[in-house]
Scaffold this active site. Structure first.
Site, short mmCIF file in Angstrom:
data_model
loop_
_atom_site.label_atom_id
_atom_site.label_comp_id
_atom_site.label_asym_id
_atom_site.label_seq_id
_atom_site.Cartn_x
_atom_site.Cartn_y
_atom_site.Cartn_z
N LYS A 1 0.85 -1.19 0.00
CA LYS A 1 0.00 0.00 0.00
C LYS A 1 0.89 1.24 0.00
O LYS A 1 1.73 1.42 0.89
CB LYS A 1 -0.86 -0.02 1.27
CG LYS A 1 -2.25 0.52 1.08
CD LYS A 1 -2.99 0.36 2.39
CE LYS A 1 -4.43 0.71 2.26
NZ LYS A 1 -5.08 0.80 3.56
C1 E4P Z 1 -8.40 1.35 3.82
O1 E4P Z 1 -7.62 0.90 3.05
C2 E4P Z 1 -8.20 2.62 4.57
O2 E4P Z 1 -7.01 2.57 5.23
C3 E4P Z 1 -9.36 2.85 5.52
O3 E4P Z 1 -10.55 2.41 4.92
C4 E4P Z 1 -9.45 4.26 6.04
O4 E4P Z 1 -10.66 4.40 6.74
P1 E4P Z 1 -10.96 5.60 7.74
O5 E4P Z 1 -11.27 6.83 6.94
O6 E4P Z 1 -12.14 5.14 8.53
O7 E4P Z 1 -9.72 5.79 8.58
#
Ligand code: E4P
Length: 216
Positions: free
Chosen positions: A83
């Site tokens: 990522k």
């Molecule tokens: C997923 O890959 C993200 O890291 C995550 O959905 C972020 O979500 P949030 O906005 O609730 O922190």
């Protein structure tokens, strides 16, 4: 549509995987900070449990560091997806990692142009953050619609991974728009099961069965 769990919690993953509905997991540094233990070992354990794509995020902000971290993380397990937080350095790193057949999930996507650029450099997934857009009075799902359209127009193989999901309605909207993946906090997956009429219906079936048995 594939369902990923958006968590670093082994307990939640162990609970939900046996139901057969979990296709993968996404983590990020904030989620991993909630867990105790070595993040790399946790990622390894998640991969063993899920046996599907597991996103692990780099900390570096320069392309060289992202590539180095990406290579290291990819040795943890064949299911690890790297990522990268979107930006010019991440685009360079994504291109290099994709050329080495290391899959990248480009995260922190908030516009269709960011998604298009990520697809052009071979990202396996883009992660548009829906909830955080809703939080600032933008319609997050409009972004999903735009990205799905663009990728379909040009046949990009990059998958649209709906992230920052806040509730079951987001999941339904993502599925109706043809998103490839929706990553959900465990609480959202739990909410997807619930309907009061299911509970009421089951209670009635069981009560009526008892009544019928009393007559036998
Ligand atoms: C997923 O890959 C993200 O890291 C995550 O959905 C972020 O979500 P949030 O906005 O609730 O922190």
């Amino acid at each position: 549509m594939k369902i990923f769990l958006d968590t670093g919690s082994l307990k939640d993953i162990e609970t939900l995987v046996p139901l057969g509905i979990v296709d993968g997991v996404t983590t990020n540094p904030s989620l991993m900070a909630k867990e105790s233990g070595d993040p790399k070992q946790i990622i390894k354990k998640i991969c063993q449990l899920v046996k599907g794509p597991v996103s692990a995020e780099v900390i570096s902000t320069d392309a060289e560091g992202m590539i180095r971290e990406g290579r290291e993380l990819s040795t943890l397990d064949e299911h690890v997806i790297i990522k990268l937080p979107f930006g010019k350095e991440a685009l360079k790193a994504c291109k290099a990692l994709a050329e080495e057949k290391i899959k990248v999930n480009m995260t922190l996507i908030f516009s269709p142009t960011q998604a298009l650029l990520s697809a052009k450099v071979g990202a396996a997934y883009v992660s548009p953050f829906i909830g955080r857009l809703d939080d600032i009075s933008h319609e997050g799902m409009d972004l999903i619609e735009a990205i799905v359209d663009i990728f379909q127009n040009y046949g990009f193989p990059t998958e649209v991974l709906v992230a920052s999901v806040r509730g079951p309605v987001h999941v339904v909207q993502a599925a109706r728009l043809g998103a490839d993946v929706c990553t959900c906090p465990p609480s959202v997956v739990e909410a997807m099961f619930k309907h009061p009429l299911t509970d009421i219906g089951l209670a009635k079936f069981l009560k009526d069965y008892e009544k019928s048995q009393a007559k036998v």
